[in-house]
Design a protein around this motif. Structure first.
Motif, mmCIF file in Angstrom:
data_model
loop_
_atom_site.group_PDB
_atom_site.id
_atom_site.type_symbol
_atom_site.label_atom_id
_atom_site.label_comp_id
_atom_site.label_asym_id
_atom_site.label_seq_id
_atom_site.Cartn_x
_atom_site.Cartn_y
_atom_site.Cartn_z
ATOM 1 N N LEU A 122 0.801 -1.222 0.000
ATOM 2 C CA LEU A 122 0.000 0.000 0.000
ATOM 3 C C LEU A 122 0.836 1.276 0.000
ATOM 4 O O LEU A 122 0.534 2.197 -0.764
ATOM 5 C CB LEU A 122 -1.009 -0.023 1.143
ATOM 6 N N PRO A 123 1.906 1.363 0.805
ATOM 7 C CA PRO A 123 2.731 2.574 0.730
ATOM 8 C C PRO A 123 3.380 2.756 -0.649
ATOM 9 O O PRO A 123 3.533 3.885 -1.121
ATOM 10 C CB PRO A 123 3.792 2.374 1.812
ATOM 11 N N VAL A 124 3.733 1.666 -1.293
ATOM 12 C CA VAL A 124 4.335 1.729 -2.629
ATOM 13 C C VAL A 124 3.299 2.235 -3.639
ATOM 14 O O VAL A 124 3.595 3.100 -4.471
ATOM 15 C CB VAL A 124 4.889 0.353 -3.053
ATOM 16 N N ASP A 143 1.236 9.381 -5.802
ATOM 17 C CA ASP A 143 1.813 10.700 -5.552
ATOM 18 C C ASP A 143 2.726 11.122 -6.704
ATOM 19 O O ASP A 143 2.747 12.291 -7.098
ATOM 20 C CB ASP A 143 2.595 10.709 -4.231
ATOM 21 N N TRP A 144 3.478 10.177 -7.241
ATOM 22 C CA TRP A 144 4.369 10.462 -8.374
ATOM 23 C C TRP A 144 3.557 10.989 -9.561
ATOM 24 O O TRP A 144 3.947 11.973 -10.197
ATOM 25 C CB TRP A 144 5.152 9.214 -8.767
ATOM 26 N N ALA A 145 2.449 10.351 -9.872
ATOM 27 C CA ALA A 145 1.609 10.798 -10.991
ATOM 28 C C ALA A 145 1.084 12.205 -10.741
ATOM 29 O O ALA A 145 1.093 13.051 -11.645
ATOM 30 C CB ALA A 145 0.458 9.825 -11.219
ATOM 31 N N ASN A 146 0.638 12.472 -9.517
ATOM 32 C CA ASN A 146 0.147 13.823 -9.179
ATOM 33 C C ASN A 146 1.244 14.870 -9.345
ATOM 34 O O ASN A 146 1.001 15.955 -9.874
ATOM 35 C CB ASN A 146 -0.368 13.871 -7.738
ATOM 36 N N ASP A 147 2.452 14.554 -8.890
ATOM 37 C CA ASP A 147 3.565 15.504 -8.948
ATOM 38 C C ASP A 147 4.089 15.690 -10.369
ATOM 39 O O ASP A 147 4.496 16.785 -10.748
ATOM 40 C CB ASP A 147 4.711 15.049 -8.046
ATOM 41 N N THR A 148 4.090 14.625 -11.155
ATOM 42 C CA THR A 148 4.697 14.649 -12.483
ATOM 43 C C THR A 148 3.756 15.190 -13.550
ATOM 44 O O THR A 148 4.205 15.748 -14.552
ATOM 45 C CB THR A 148 5.153 13.225 -12.864
ATOM 46 N N TYR A 149 2.466 15.032 -13.352
ATOM 47 C CA TYR A 149 1.475 15.456 -14.339
ATOM 48 C C TYR A 149 0.469 16.422 -13.707
ATOM 49 O O TYR A 149 -0.719 16.108 -13.596
ATOM 50 C CB TYR A 149 0.757 14.244 -14.929
ATOM 51 N N PRO A 150 0.928 17.607 -13.302
ATOM 52 C CA PRO A 150 0.019 18.544 -12.621
ATOM 53 C C PRO A 150 -1.114 19.051 -13.525
ATOM 54 O O PRO A 150 -2.131 19.524 -13.024
ATOM 55 C CB PRO A 150 0.941 19.697 -12.200
ATOM 56 N N GLU A 151 -0.943 18.911 -14.844
ATOM 57 C CA GLU A 151 -1.984 19.383 -15.769
ATOM 58 C C GLU A 151 -3.203 18.464 -15.801
ATOM 59 O O GLU A 151 -4.254 18.836 -16.323
ATOM 60 C CB GLU A 151 -1.408 19.534 -17.194
ATOM 61 N N ILE A 152 -3.076 17.273 -15.227
ATOM 62 C CA ILE A 152 -4.201 16.342 -15.195
ATOM 63 C C ILE A 152 -4.926 16.492 -13.861
ATOM 64 O O ILE A 152 -4.304 16.506 -12.796
ATOM 65 C CB ILE A 152 -3.725 14.878 -15.389
#
Length: 128
Positions: free
Chosen positions: A92-94, A100-109
């Motif tokens: 779960l932490p992974v 979180d990586w997706a949120n940080d890397t793709y802020p336009e989405i």
């Protein structure tokens, strides 16, 4: 259909992990079960693009890998619930970090918030 594995002659831990959870459905199933046990029909409803045959196969593989518990109830009609094992809770932490990586890397989405339960917080709350 037979399960497909990536060759792993050097016993690489990452290859082993990807052989267990590295398809498009298994991380989603684990994520959905992070909030508690679910029945097959609810899993199928929450993942409308997966076929029943594929969902059944994925659940069986996760169970055989020790990541899911399948609990049958002696009722008519039969009822079955799926839940995560302690082994799966470690993922779960992974999965949260991937989210979180997706949120940080793709802020336009405009992503919907993933609600992955932290297994450590879950255990602490159940002790209180």
């Amino acid at each position: 259909m037979a399960r497909k594995y990536i060759d792993n002659p050097n016993a690489c831990t990452l290859v082993h992990t990807m052989n267990i959870i590295g398809n498009k459905w298994k991380p989603i199933i684990i994520y959905l079960l992070s909030n508690g046990p679910l029945r097959f029909g609810m899993l199928n409803t929450l993942m409308p693009t997966i076929s029943k045959k594929v969902l059944t196969n994925q659940l069986k593989e996760l169970e055989s890998d020790g990541l899911l518990l399948r609990k049958s109830f002696a009722e008519i009609p039969p009822r079955v619930e799926y839940s995560l094992t302690e082994r799966a809770s470690g993922l779960l932490p992974v999965l949260k970090q991937l989210s979180d990586w997706a949120n940080d890397t793709y802020p336009e989405i405009d992503f919907e918030e993933c609600r992955i339960i932290d297994s450590n917080k879950k255990q602490k709350n159940s002790v209180d």
